[in-house]
Scaffold this active site. Structure first.
Site, PDB file in Angstrom:
ATOM      1  N   HIS A 184      -7.284  19.324 -35.777  1.00 52.91           N
ATOM      2  CA  HIS A 184      -8.643  19.834 -35.962  1.00 52.91           C
ATOM      3  C   HIS A 184      -8.939  21.055 -35.105  1.00 52.91           C
ATOM      4  O   HIS A 184      -9.913  21.761 -35.342  1.00 52.91           O
ATOM      5  CB  HIS A 184      -9.680  18.723 -35.726  1.00 52.91           C
ATOM      6  CG  HIS A 184      -9.941  18.382 -34.289  1.00 52.91           C
ATOM      7  ND1 HIS A 184      -9.287  17.364 -33.642  1.00 52.91           N
ATOM      8  CD2 HIS A 184     -10.801  18.895 -33.385  1.00 52.91           C
ATOM      9  CE1 HIS A 184      -9.742  17.280 -32.395  1.00 52.91           C
ATOM     10  NE2 HIS A 184     -10.658  18.198 -32.217  1.00 52.91           N
ATOM     11  N   ASP A 217      -3.787  13.765 -36.657  1.00 49.23           N
ATOM     12  CA  ASP A 217      -4.545  14.782 -35.922  1.00 49.23           C
ATOM     13  C   ASP A 217      -3.664  15.530 -34.926  1.00 49.23           C
ATOM     14  O   ASP A 217      -4.040  15.743 -33.776  1.00 49.23           O
ATOM     15  CB  ASP A 217      -5.754  14.189 -35.210  1.00 49.23           C
ATOM     16  CG  ASP A 217      -6.708  15.278 -34.715  1.00 49.23           C
ATOM     17  OD1 ASP A 217      -6.743  16.357 -35.337  1.00 49.23           O
ATOM     18  OD2 ASP A 217      -7.416  15.049 -33.712  1.00 49.23           O
ATOM     19  N   SER A 295      -9.817  19.017 -26.703  1.00 53.68           N
ATOM     20  CA  SER A 295      -8.942  18.622 -27.802  1.00 53.68           C
ATOM     21  C   SER A 295      -7.582  19.290 -27.711  1.00 53.68           C
ATOM     22  O   SER A 295      -7.474  20.506 -27.580  1.00 53.68           O
ATOM     23  CB  SER A 295      -9.568  19.017 -29.141  1.00 53.68           C
ATOM     24  OG  SER A 295     -10.512  18.083 -29.556  1.00 53.68           O
TER      25      SER A 295
END
Length: 449
Positions: A184, A217, A295
């Site tokens: 993402h 992910d 992230s």
């Protein structure tokens, strides 16, 4: 099984067959086809898997708040509202909210404070980042020593795409220039966008996506450098609750930020993302402060080894899922065992292979366990012919009550448990049929979707 059918709305979740390639335009699922019924279970919301929604320009200085700053959208008239970004063409695997009594979202790799806009060009710096003073002035194994030694191998990713721009984190995987991050973080740059990899000393390098996988992910980005120091990878299977951990990344765009905490839970089934772009994580839970922009950054053990990739944070129940929030002491990382397997597959082929058992699940079932559908959508069989479940003797209507001896309470939890395994693993499911339970063993097959 293929995925070019149109699943019945709010009725079916395909699971177990092969799906379309992730980037194939013809495989774009419709939002209607992927809706699931409203449930009073936790809802996972992405905190920045796409470009930020705000329209104001990024500030030049940070402000004392954990709310991420808005990133600047592309120039031109405001875009028309768009449907959610597509996730993987599951083909036979789509999950729902799972067993954590929280509301969470991805850690906003694209939603961080876009402090990179402070600069108009590369900074004049040395060619390679070097360890900080703590590497020699503090004892080996201390947080200061580990942070100073590991930080040169952690990077900030500046991502630009048609939908906007933002920042995230990543870390050097090997001596061939491969950088591991979250899918993402880079997804908005997948179709003609731009990725800039910023080293800890400010050196900026162009990056390109080698491969990405929305289901796990994870993504791999490559830079044309072979002199970057990779981080050692630890064994996430050896981690226990209470172990001390360190998170490194660029929360809110603040590069080379270090936080610490402990492992607060293991094997936490987490499915963040929209219904059509969902990730399945058998997560390491930590109370180390993780915020939007962390992230893709590493979660380290007290020997400086990567035991996870920070991917999601929890949100308080009832909070606005369309917004973004900061750390509340509950963050989630993808275990290093999964990271290593997926990263190697992405480097070799650009795709990841997912283990499946080959069934369609009945998403309307709300009893104990997980129920295999009576029939698949559009007349397809509920069990993939020749798939692991059919070979093991499972039938439509069977209820899966345990996976490897552990009770499963909904389909998302079962999917996460299977995705945490490897193709060709032998697994045991406890099946209930007609009031009688029995164990069945099967070998997981691989499906790219």
């Amino acid at each position: 099984m293929t995925s070019d059918h149109e699943p019945g709305r709010d009725e079916w979740r395909p699971w177990g067959g092969r799906g379309p390639a992730e980037h194939g335009p013809s495989a774009e699922p419709t939002q209607e086809a992927l809706e699931v019924p409203a449930r009073e279970e936790p809802l996972w919301a992405r905190l920045g898997g796409g470009a930020p929604e705000a329209t104001s320009s990024a500030p030049t200085q940070p402000v004392p708040t954990y709310a991420p700053y808005p990133a600047s959208p592309p120039a031109g008239p405001p875009p028309e509202p768009q449907p959610s970004r597509r996730g993987p063409g599951w083909g036979a695997l789509i999950g729902v909210a799972v067993a954590v009594a929280l509301v969470a979202g991805l850690v906003g790799g694209i939603g961080g404070a876009l402090l990179a806009d402070r600069e108009s060009g590369p900074r004049a710096t040395s060619a390679l980042p070097s360890p900080g003073a703590g590497a020699t002035q503090r004892p080996k194994g201390s947080i200061a020593n580990i942070a100073a030694t590991a930080t040169p191998s952690v990077v900030t990713l500046k991502v630009e795409g048609a939908d906007g721009q933002g920042t995230g984190s990543g870390w050097v995987y090997d001596d061939k220039g491969h950088i591991v991050t979250n899918n993402h973080v880079v997804a908005t740059a997948a179709d003609g966008g731009k990725i800039t990899v910023v080293l800890a000393n400010g050196t900026q390098l162009p990056g390109r996506i080698v491969g990405r996988d929305a289901s796990y992910d994870l993504a791999v980005v490559k830079v044309e450098r072979t002199d970057l120091a990779p981080l050692a990878i630890g064994d996430s299977k050896a981690v226990v609750v209470g172990d001390e951990v360190i998170a490194v990344g660029a929360p809110l765009g603040l590069d080379s930020t270090v936080t610490s905490g402990i492992v607060s839970a293991l094997d936490r089934p987490v499915t963040p993302g929209d219904a059509d772009d969902q990730s399945f994580i058998n997560a390491i839970q930590t109370d180390a402060a993780i915020n939007p922009g962390n992230s893709g950054g590493p979660l380290l053990d007290m020997e400086g080894r990567v035991i996870g990739v920070n991917s999601a944070i929890a949100r308080a129940p009832g909070s606005d899922i369309s917004g973004q929030s900061g750390n509340i002491g509950v963050g989630f990382a993808i275990p290093s065992a999964q990271v290593r397997t997926t990263a190697e597959q992405l480097i070799r082929t650009g795709k990841a292979v997912h283990p499946v058992i080959g069934v369609f699940l009945d998403t309307q079932y709300d009893g104990e366990g997980v129920r295999i559908a009576e029939t698949g959508p559009n007349g397809q069989p509920a069990l993939n012919p020749g798939g692991p479940a059919e070979k093991a003797g499972l039938k439509p209507g069977d209820i899966v009550v345990k996976f490897e001896g552990k009770p499963v309470s909904d389909d998302g939890e079962l999917i996460v448990a299977i995705r945490a395994r490897a193709v060709n693993d032998e697994v045991t499911l406890t099946i209930r049929r007609g009031g009688t339970e029995r164990d069945v063993t099967m070998v997981l097959q691989g499906s790219q979707d």
